[in-house]
Design a protein around this motif. Structure first.
Motif, mmCIF file in Angstrom:
data_model
loop_
_atom_site.group_PDB
_atom_site.id
_atom_site.type_symbol
_atom_site.label_atom_id
_atom_site.label_comp_id
_atom_site.label_asym_id
_atom_site.label_seq_id
_atom_site.Cartn_x
_atom_site.Cartn_y
_atom_site.Cartn_z
ATOM 1 N N CYS A 29 7.304 3.844 -5.571
ATOM 2 C CA CYS A 29 5.851 3.811 -5.757
ATOM 3 C C CYS A 29 5.359 5.064 -6.481
ATOM 4 O O CYS A 29 6.099 6.034 -6.656
ATOM 5 C CB CYS A 29 5.152 3.676 -4.403
ATOM 6 S SG CYS A 29 5.345 5.120 -3.315
ATOM 7 N N HIS A 99 8.203 -1.222 -5.100
ATOM 8 C CA HIS A 99 7.125 -0.946 -4.158
ATOM 9 C C HIS A 99 5.901 -0.447 -4.903
ATOM 10 O O HIS A 99 6.000 0.451 -5.750
ATOM 11 C CB HIS A 99 7.584 0.103 -3.141
ATOM 12 C CG HIS A 99 6.517 0.572 -2.209
ATOM 13 N ND1 HIS A 99 6.420 1.874 -1.780
ATOM 14 C CD2 HIS A 99 5.462 -0.085 -1.627
ATOM 15 C CE1 HIS A 99 5.381 1.999 -0.973
ATOM 16 N NE2 HIS A 99 4.785 0.825 -0.869
ATOM 17 N N SER A 100 4.739 -1.017 -4.613
ATOM 18 C CA SER A 100 3.464 -0.563 -5.153
ATOM 19 C C SER A 100 3.463 -0.668 -6.683
ATOM 20 O O SER A 100 3.723 -1.729 -7.224
ATOM 21 C CB SER A 100 3.174 0.855 -4.658
ATOM 22 O OG SER A 100 1.850 1.234 -4.932
ATOM 23 N N GLU A 124 3.972 -4.760 -1.611
ATOM 24 C CA GLU A 124 2.640 -4.215 -1.895
ATOM 25 C C GLU A 124 2.409 -4.002 -3.397
ATOM 26 O O GLU A 124 2.050 -2.912 -3.835
ATOM 27 C CB GLU A 124 2.447 -2.894 -1.138
ATOM 28 C CG GLU A 124 2.349 -3.031 0.362
ATOM 29 C CD GLU A 124 0.904 -3.233 0.852
ATOM 30 O OE1 GLU A 124 -0.006 -2.630 0.278
ATOM 31 O OE2 GLU A 124 0.713 -3.997 1.826
ATOM 32 N N VAL A 126 0.655 -3.531 -6.625
ATOM 33 C CA VAL A 126 -0.745 -3.171 -6.889
ATOM 34 C C VAL A 126 -1.239 -3.722 -8.225
ATOM 35 O O VAL A 126 -1.941 -3.034 -8.977
ATOM 36 C CB VAL A 126 -0.953 -1.641 -6.807
ATOM 37 C CG1 VAL A 126 -0.803 -1.162 -5.375
ATOM 38 C CG2 VAL A 126 0.017 -0.903 -7.740
ATOM 39 N N TRP A 169 -3.700 5.648 -0.027
ATOM 40 C CA TRP A 169 -2.501 4.834 -0.224
ATOM 41 C C TRP A 169 -1.241 5.418 0.408
ATOM 42 O O TRP A 169 -0.184 4.763 0.398
ATOM 43 C CB TRP A 169 -2.260 4.626 -1.719
ATOM 44 C CG TRP A 169 -3.350 3.829 -2.362
ATOM 45 C CD1 TRP A 169 -4.414 4.325 -3.070
ATOM 46 C CD2 TRP A 169 -3.515 2.411 -2.337
ATOM 47 N NE1 TRP A 169 -5.215 3.305 -3.495
ATOM 48 C CE2 TRP A 169 -4.687 2.109 -3.066
ATOM 49 C CE3 TRP A 169 -2.771 1.358 -1.789
ATOM 50 C CZ2 TRP A 169 -5.137 0.801 -3.244
ATOM 51 C CZ3 TRP A 169 -3.224 0.064 -1.971
ATOM 52 C CH2 TRP A 169 -4.389 -0.211 -2.690
ATOM 53 N N GLN A 225 3.802 -7.458 2.279
ATOM 54 C CA GLN A 225 2.707 -6.518 2.438
ATOM 55 C C GLN A 225 2.614 -6.074 3.890
ATOM 56 O O GLN A 225 3.187 -6.697 4.786
ATOM 57 C CB GLN A 225 1.378 -7.138 2.003
ATOM 58 C CG GLN A 225 0.882 -8.235 2.928
ATOM 59 C CD GLN A 225 -0.523 -8.699 2.583
ATOM 60 O OE1 GLN A 225 -0.706 -9.506 1.668
ATOM 61 N NE2 GLN A 225 -1.517 -8.207 3.307
ATOM 62 N N THR A 229 -2.860 -3.020 5.591
ATOM 63 C CA THR A 229 -2.981 -2.386 4.291
ATOM 64 C C THR A 229 -4.404 -2.505 3.740
ATOM 65 O O THR A 229 -5.312 -3.002 4.413
ATOM 66 C CB THR A 229 -1.973 -3.008 3.308
ATOM 67 O OG1 THR A 229 -1.968 -2.266 2.083
ATOM 68 C CG2 THR A 229 -2.315 -4.459 3.015
ATOM 69 N N GLN A 230 -4.593 -2.086 2.492
ATOM 70 C CA GLN A 230 -5.894 -2.217 1.834
ATOM 71 C C GLN A 230 -6.273 -3.690 1.721
ATOM 72 O O GLN A 230 -5.427 -4.544 1.434
ATOM 73 C CB GLN A 230 -5.840 -1.584 0.446
ATOM 74 C CG GLN A 230 -5.604 -0.084 0.431
ATOM 75 C CD GLN A 230 -6.863 0.699 0.738
ATOM 76 O OE1 GLN A 230 -7.957 0.155 0.854
ATOM 77 N NE2 GLN A 230 -6.720 2.000 0.885
ATOM 78 N N MET A 233 -4.975 -6.309 -0.982
ATOM 79 C CA MET A 233 -3.567 -6.676 -1.124
ATOM 80 C C MET A 233 -3.287 -8.113 -0.704
ATOM 81 O O MET A 233 -2.393 -8.757 -1.261
ATOM 82 C CB MET A 233 -2.687 -5.706 -0.353
ATOM 83 C CG MET A 233 -2.643 -4.292 -0.937
ATOM 84 S SD MET A 233 -2.346 -4.245 -2.736
ATOM 85 C CE MET A 233 -0.826 -5.178 -2.869
ATOM 86 N N GLY A 256 0.981 -0.256 6.948
ATOM 87 C CA GLY A 256 0.074 -0.030 5.840
ATOM 88 C C GLY A 256 0.783 -0.179 4.511
ATOM 89 O O GLY A 256 1.838 -0.812 4.410
ATOM 90 N N HIS A 257 0.211 0.448 3.500
ATOM 91 C CA HIS A 257 0.741 0.316 2.136
ATOM 92 C C HIS A 257 2.153 0.861 2.015
ATOM 93 O O HIS A 257 2.958 0.328 1.247
ATOM 94 C CB HIS A 257 -0.196 1.042 1.165
ATOM 95 C CG HIS A 257 0.247 0.955 -0.260
ATOM 96 N ND1 HIS A 257 0.262 -0.233 -0.964
ATOM 97 C CD2 HIS A 257 0.710 1.915 -1.118
ATOM 98 C CE1 HIS A 257 0.697 -0.010 -2.198
ATOM 99 N NE2 HIS A 257 0.974 1.273 -2.307
#
Length: 278
Positions: A29, A99-100, A124, A126, A169, A225, A229-230, A233, A256-257
């Motif tokens: 990430c 990731h991310s 996750e 983004v 994040w 995810q 998380t946010q 997502m 979480g993220h």
């Protein structure tokens, strides 16, 4: 593994974890480095998997991005060199995991060379632009929230902007003042490149969501995810998986993220089950 990165515009640092028979290539990430995969590889079993990972440009031991092209694409091109070398060594496609922002890079790699990918795991991812059709309000809220980071960055306070981004994040611990100075400095160094990727995650400048692009991915896909998380997502996860013919979703409760870092055992359990099906 024989590997020549000299043909790339910028060579990247890479390393390998584990000695197992199942080969995978991993993309970390933003604000991290390839070492972020160490915990997950340990949970999977270093005698069971062999993970090749690289530091994205402007991260870890790789050089700062030279500003040319789209960073998403440049990292994908570097990752493909590693992927091609792994496939040459193993004699067949290998697993790809990201990731991310690294998950969006992994997606770009899979779209560019699907023949090299046995399975694709996006944790996750983004790629906020994916939420545009399914939940446009979530996308606009994310754009609005991002201004809390973009504004101080534009005003020249890179460290404060990095701190806010990491708060939103990151893992949540340790807090920014308690991080080692070298860790804070590494994130501040990476942050300008991260901010230059706004067009790629919010507007899909690289065209990863183009008509037919996701639908053409015939390999098994897992979109994962965290359950905490946010908010955006879930919309991204649902939108991406809906367009890929062999996609499934996994949600890690309470995570979480940064789920592959904070919950490596739970992620490993899901991956083992996913990979056992193929």
């Amino acid at each position: 593994m024989s590997l020549d990165l000299s043909a790339l515009p910028q060579e990247v640092y890479h390393r390998k974890f584990g000695t197992g028979a199942r080969h995978l290539v991993a993309v970390h990430c933003s604000l991290a480095h390839s070492g972020a995969w160490r915990g997950l590889v340990g949970a999977l079993g270093e005698d069971r998997v062999s993970c090749t990972a690289f530091d994205m440009l402007s991260h870890g031991k790789s050089p700062d991005w030279d500003g040319q092209g789209l960073l998403q694409r440049r990292n994908a091109e570097a990752g493909l060199c590693l992927l091609e070398a792994e496939v040459a060594e193993t004699g067949g496609p290998v697993d790809l995991i990201g990731h991310s922002f690294g998950a969006t890079v992994a997606l770009a790699m899979a779209e560019m060379r699907p023949d090299l990918v046995r399975s694709l795991v996006m944790i996750e991812p983004v790629l906020f632009a994916a939420a545009k059709v399914q939940n446009p309000d979530a996308l606009e809220q994310m754009r609005s929230d991002h201004m809390a980071v973009r504004s101080p960055y534009a005003a020249g306070d890179v460290e404060y902007a990095t701190r806010l981004f990491n708060r939103a994040w990151g893992t949540g611990h340790p807090k920014w003042p308690d991080l080692p100075e070298h860790a804070r400095a590494a994130m501040v160094r990476s942050f300008p490149a991260v901010m230059d990727c706004d067009s790629q995650v919010y507007d899909d400048a690289a065209g990863l969501l183009a008509p037919g692009a996701l639908e053409a991915l015939e390999m098994p896909v897992l979109v994962m995810q965290g359950g905490a998380t946010q908010p955006i997502m879930t919309a991204v996860t649902d939108a991406l998986s809906a367009r890929m013919p062999e996609a499934q979703i996994s949600v890690i409760k309470g995570a979480g993220h940064m789920v592959p870092v904070t919950h490596p055992e739970a992620v490993a359990e899901v991956l083992r089950a996913f990979w056992s099906q193929r």
